[in-house]
Motif scaffolding. Structure first.
Motif, mmCIF file in Angstrom:
data_model
loop_
_atom_site.group_PDB
_atom_site.id
_atom_site.type_symbol
_atom_site.label_atom_id
_atom_site.label_comp_id
_atom_site.label_asym_id
_atom_site.label_seq_id
_atom_site.Cartn_x
_atom_site.Cartn_y
_atom_site.Cartn_z
ATOM 1 N N LYS A 1 0.830 -1.193 0.240
ATOM 2 C CA LYS A 1 0.012 0.076 -0.016
ATOM 3 C C LYS A 1 0.960 1.269 0.036
ATOM 4 N N ALA A 2 2.072 1.251 0.552
ATOM 5 C CA ALA A 2 2.908 2.504 0.837
ATOM 6 C C ALA A 2 3.707 2.607 -0.589
ATOM 7 N N ARG A 3 3.794 1.536 -1.126
ATOM 8 C CA ARG A 3 4.602 1.836 -2.408
ATOM 9 C C ARG A 3 3.627 2.315 -3.567
ATOM 10 N N GLU A 4 2.232 1.765 -3.374
ATOM 11 C CA GLU A 4 1.240 2.054 -4.591
ATOM 12 C C GLU A 4 1.075 3.530 -4.096
ATOM 13 N N ALA A 5 1.098 4.083 -2.938
ATOM 14 C CA ALA A 5 0.848 5.403 -2.784
ATOM 15 C C ALA A 5 1.846 6.285 -2.990
ATOM 16 N N GLU A 6 3.069 5.729 -3.027
ATOM 17 C CA GLU A 6 4.313 6.517 -3.632
ATOM 18 C C GLU A 6 4.045 6.762 -5.096
ATOM 19 N N GLU A 7 3.790 5.299 -5.865
ATOM 20 C CA GLU A 7 3.886 5.364 -7.301
ATOM 21 C C GLU A 7 2.677 6.412 -7.631
ATOM 22 N N GLN A 8 1.607 6.435 -6.957
ATOM 23 C CA GLN A 8 0.627 7.281 -7.162
ATOM 24 C C GLN A 8 0.983 8.788 -7.103
ATOM 25 N N ALA A 9 1.359 9.095 -6.017
ATOM 26 C CA ALA A 9 1.982 10.483 -6.099
ATOM 27 C C ALA A 9 3.013 10.812 -7.040
ATOM 28 N N ALA A 10 4.191 9.684 -7.532
ATOM 29 C CA ALA A 10 5.090 10.023 -8.501
ATOM 30 C C ALA A 10 4.347 10.306 -9.836
ATOM 31 N N ARG A 11 3.107 9.552 -9.924
ATOM 32 C CA ARG A 11 2.272 9.655 -11.285
ATOM 33 C C ARG A 11 2.067 10.978 -11.517
ATOM 34 N N GLU A 12 1.038 11.408 -10.428
ATOM 35 C CA GLU A 12 0.518 12.729 -10.470
ATOM 36 C C GLU A 12 1.629 13.938 -10.539
ATOM 37 N N ALA A 13 2.696 13.746 -9.662
ATOM 38 C CA ALA A 13 3.696 14.825 -9.985
ATOM 39 C C ALA A 13 4.083 14.743 -11.399
ATOM 40 N N GLU A 14 4.231 13.817 -11.972
ATOM 41 C CA GLU A 14 4.730 13.607 -13.373
ATOM 42 C C GLU A 14 3.774 14.083 -14.407
ATOM 43 N N GLU A 15 2.586 13.906 -14.275
ATOM 44 C CA GLU A 15 1.324 14.371 -14.777
ATOM 45 C C GLU A 15 1.438 15.906 -15.044
#
Length: 849
Positions: free
Chosen positions: A89-103
């Motif tokens: 869950k933590a990794r998924e949250a980090e990936e989601q945050a990174a995807r949002e920042a990249e977007e």
């Protein structure tokens, strides 16, 4: 249902069933694209523990109720699974945050680029609008200026027409009312009661009509073109700059009274052939005019074709110029022969050439004078090069010595030594007396017209007989002082040093009588004594300076070569800056190896030196071609017929110096007879190269190296191609080997040895053999392997071999004299009693040259 799934609950979608769980996931793709998808999740499992599965002790509240776990899951396994779930869950949250920042970053980048593109487009539009607006304003200003000018012209014309009519009415008419109109009368241009327009109104209508017409014309004309802008819209073209210049030139000529330019007469240098364009250039005339004149003469030529001197002379005279005939040989005119005045002449050292037969001690005598040991370094103890040395005597006199070879092959070297010398010292061995090369040296000295001094060497030997030498010299018209003649003779010994002082005194006395002088202040002139190709230094020439002074940096031409003096090296191996008259030096800086005997001349520029060298090279090529070509067809056929029966031994010769190569070639030309000859394909100086091996392979010739070696590529190439390379350091060995090789081409001499005679007594016919002669051997022996001749009345009827030789019934090899035998000829049956059979044997004898 619970039995089939083992207590597992089915997947569900939010809102799809009780207790179902789902989520929205935002997927990211390339180029900033995204997509929302619905993800189904498993329902929470409720595990009912088996009875007795719970361990003693309290349950961990973080791990949940143990009774609800799947079967066989321990607390440690449950804890590990929970930690893995939390990490996921933590990794998924980090990936989601990174995807949002990249977007967000990509969106900002796209927005920034869009803004930049819009700004550029906006600037471009504004620039185009400004340019268009400026063009419209210029066009409007131009049209308004034209209208104003036309209105002013029309107003002036109308005023001029209305002036006579308005003058009488002006007296009757009341004063004009003020502008704007009041009770005093109508305003100017206002309509009157009669409806007739006033002049101001008429002007306004005319202006309006002109404006409308101008608008229509400009609208019909379309866009303004570059040609319209340049020509002012009138449709014509302006004159070019060249046309204006021509017009100005015509006006200037007209102002000067149409005076024609005076023609310049030129001196045109005319070689033997010349190109048409070059002829026009030298006359400063147009090429077209020259071609036209040639066509009038019936010659259809172009500017790149060559015409002869006579035709060119007619063209030059036709154009009014003067002809100056020149030839290719004129390039050598820069080498001028200056006559030196007596005031400029200064004394110079004498040049003494040592000449004589081989092994008479010439070099040893010179070594004794120089206190050197040159003979120790010579192959076979014989001199094969010309050596040049300077010696200072005890009295301070400077003498220049030239040491020449005594071998028979070095005739050209001895001849060169005699031509450049002032005094000849003829060395004759007291124990050997006068020999062939001694006689040749006497002939060279007489031909050169130089004084001679006879040095009778080897007087220390017991067999020495100086008087015999003096007596034999009388046979060759050399009368020495001891025999009441004029030629000085000194008895010397190179080994003991006896008589050397007397020899030097005699040389100094002879030089003093000659009064040798030269001008050291003029351009240098000298003779090439020897030339070679040095590996490290390039072409090197040993030059004896005869006139002037040769300095470092001088540009010179020598034979077919030219160069610039890079260095001067004296006989001691030291570098010097200049060489005065009678000084021998090695000259470095040539572009090629000159021939020994060539004359060195200093010229002013490199262009002159190159031109002279090229002319001499071309002249030498033409001379060689003319000498080698047959003049008529009959001569060509006769030469081919003569060469048909001649065997040739082709060879390649490479030597260390030019003189040695020349001597070897001359020696090779003397080898041979009517059946065999030696042909030198190529001779040169320097190491044996790969190109020499290629030429030798193509001709099937061996390569002879005289005091030189083949380089590594040449050796490898020779091994691959099977070319034979032979090295020599003594000219005797080389000449002998070539003679032996050429002798191998000679056909062997056939000799006949008569071994016996036999007389036919009776002739018998034998079945299967033919006629057999019963013979009696009257002389010598009869052998079956020998050749036979049948003689009838001492005339040879047949020559052949024996088919059989029998003694009684047995075949025998030979029958001796006095015995009877039977003989049968091979392929011949016409034998009669009384005939004589001559028996002989042939043997081959090798011939030598």
């Amino acid at each position: 249902m619970s039995d089939n799934n083992d207590g597992k609950k089915p997947l569900g979608v939010r809102g799809g069933g009780a207790g179902g769980r789902s989520g929205n996931v935002k997927q990211s793709f390339s180029h900033g694209r995204t997509k929302n998808v619905v993800v189904e999740t498993k329902r929470k499992r409720v595990v009912t523990p088996k009875p007795g599965a719970a361990k003693s002790g309290g349950a961990n509240p973080k791990l949940g109720d143990p009774s609800k776990r799947p079967a066989g899951i321990t607390d440690a396994e449950m804890e590990r699974r929970l930690k893995a779930l939390q990490a996921a869950k933590a990794r998924e949250a980090e990936e989601q945050a990174a995807r949002e920042a990249e977007e967000q970053r990509r969106a900002e980048e796209r927005e920034r680029r869009r803004a930049e593109i819009e700004a550029k487009e906006r600037e471009e539009r504004e620039r185009e609008e400004a340019a268009k607006k400026k063009a419209e304003e210029e066009e409007r200003a131009r049209l308004e200026a034209e209208k104003a000018e036309a209105a002013a012209k029309k107003a002036a014309a109308d005023a001029k027409k209305a002036a006579p009519k308005a003058a009488p009415k002006a007296a009757e008419a009341p004063a004009a009312p003020a502008a704007g109109g009041d009770d005093r009368g109508p305003a100017r241009g206002a309509p009157t009661k009669t409806g007739i327009a006033t002049p101001r109104k008429k002007e306004r209508e005319d202006d309006a009509g002109r404006r409308g017409k101008g608008r229509d014309d400009s609208r019909r004309g379309g866009k303004l073109t570059l040609n319209q802008a340049l020509t002012g819209g009138e449709g014509g073209r302006q004159k070019s700059l060249a046309a204006m210049k021509r017009k100005q030139e015509r006006l200037r000529q007209k102002a000067m009274g149409n005076q024609e330019r005076e023609k310049i007469v030129r001196d045109v240098q005319l070689p033997e052939t010349i190109v048409v364009s070059e002829l026009a250039n030298r006359m400063a005339e147009r090429v077209a005019d020259v071609v036209k004149e040639l066509m009038k003469m019936g010659m259809m030529v172009t500017q790149n074709q060559t015409i002869d001197a006579d035709t060119a002379e007619l063209i030059i005279e036709e154009f009014g110029h003067k002809v100056v005939r020149v030839s290719d040989a004129d390039v050598e005119d820069v080498i001028t022969q200056i006559e030196d005045s007596e005031e400029e002449l200064e004394g110079r050292p004498p040049v003494i050439t040592i000449m004589g037969h081989v092994d008479h001690g010439k070099t040893s005598l010179l070594d004794a004078i120089r206190n050197a040991n040159v003979t120790a370094g010579e192959a076979g103890g014989i001199t094969q090069h010309i050596g040049a040395y300077q010696v200072t005597t005890d009295s301070g006199a400077v003498l220049t010595f030239l040491d020449t070879p005594g071998h028979a092959a070095f005739t050209s070297m001895r001849s060169r030594g005699a031509q450049v010398t002032d005094i000849v010292v003829l060395v004759v061995a007291a124990d050997d007396s006068v020999m062939p090369q001694t006689i040749e040296a006497i002939s060279h000295a007489k031909a050169a017209g130089v004084p001679m001094i006879v040095a009778i060497n080897k007087c220390d030997k017991p067999a020495a007989d100086p008087m015999k030498v003096r007596t034999e010299l009388l046979q060759h018209e050399v009368v020495v002082e001891a025999m009441s003649g004029e030629v000085q003779d000194i008895e010397v010994s190179a080994k003991t040093g006896a008589g050397l002082d007397s020899l030097l005194e005699a040389i100094a006395l002879q030089a003093e009588i000659l009064e040798l002088k030269a001008n050291p202040g003029r351009a240098a002139e000298g003779a090439v004594i020897e030339a070679k190709l040095d590996v490290g230094r390039g072409p090197v020439a040993t030059v004896l300076i005869q006139k002037g002074t040769l300095k470092r940096g001088d540009i010179f031409v020598v034979g077919e070569q030219w160069g610039k003096v890079r260095a001067l090296i004296n006989d001691k191996g030291e570098r010097v800056d200049e060489a005065a008259p009678s000084v021998p030096v090695e000259v470095l800086g040539l572009n090629g190896t000159p021939e020994a005997g060539d004359v060195l001349n200093v010229v002013a520029t490199e262009a002159q030196a190159r031109e002279i060298a090229e002319y001499r090279e071309n002249a030498a090529k033409e001379k060689r071609a003319a000498a080698g070509a047959a003049t008529t067809l009959e001569q060509l056929m006769a030469k081919a017929k003569a060469d048909q029966n001649v065997s040739e031994l082709p060879i390649l010769v490479k030597a260390d110096v030019q003189g040695s190569a020349e001597a070897i070639v001359q020696a090779m030309e003397k080898i041979g007879n009517d059946e065999v000859r030696v042909r030198v394909l190529h001779s040169g100086v320097g190491a044996i190269t790969e190109s020499d091996i290629g030429l030798a392979e193509a001709s099937g010739a061996p390569v002879f190296g005289f005091n030189v070696r083949a380089n590594a590529p040449a050796r490898n190439s020779a091994n691959q191609k099977g070319v034979e390379i032979r090295y020599y350091s003594v000219i005797y060995d080389l000449v002998d080997d070539v003679k032996a090789a050429a002798s191998g081409l000679l056909s062997a001499e056939i000799r006949e040895n008569f071994i016996g005679y036999s007389e036919i007594k009776e002739v018998f016919k034998v079945t299967g053999i033919g006629k057999v002669a019963g013979c009696l051997v009257t002389e010598g022996v009869a052998r079956r392997s020998a050749g036979v001749r049948l003689l009838r009345d001492n005339v040879v009827i047949h020559e052949g071999t024996l088919k059989t030789l029998k003694r009684f019934k047995d075949e025998v090899k030979e029958v001796i004299s006095g015995q009877e035998c039977g003989m049968a000829f091979e392929n011949y049956d016409d034998i009669r009693p009384g005939d004589v059979i001559e028996i002989f044997e042939r043997e081959e004898v090798e011939r030598t040259l």
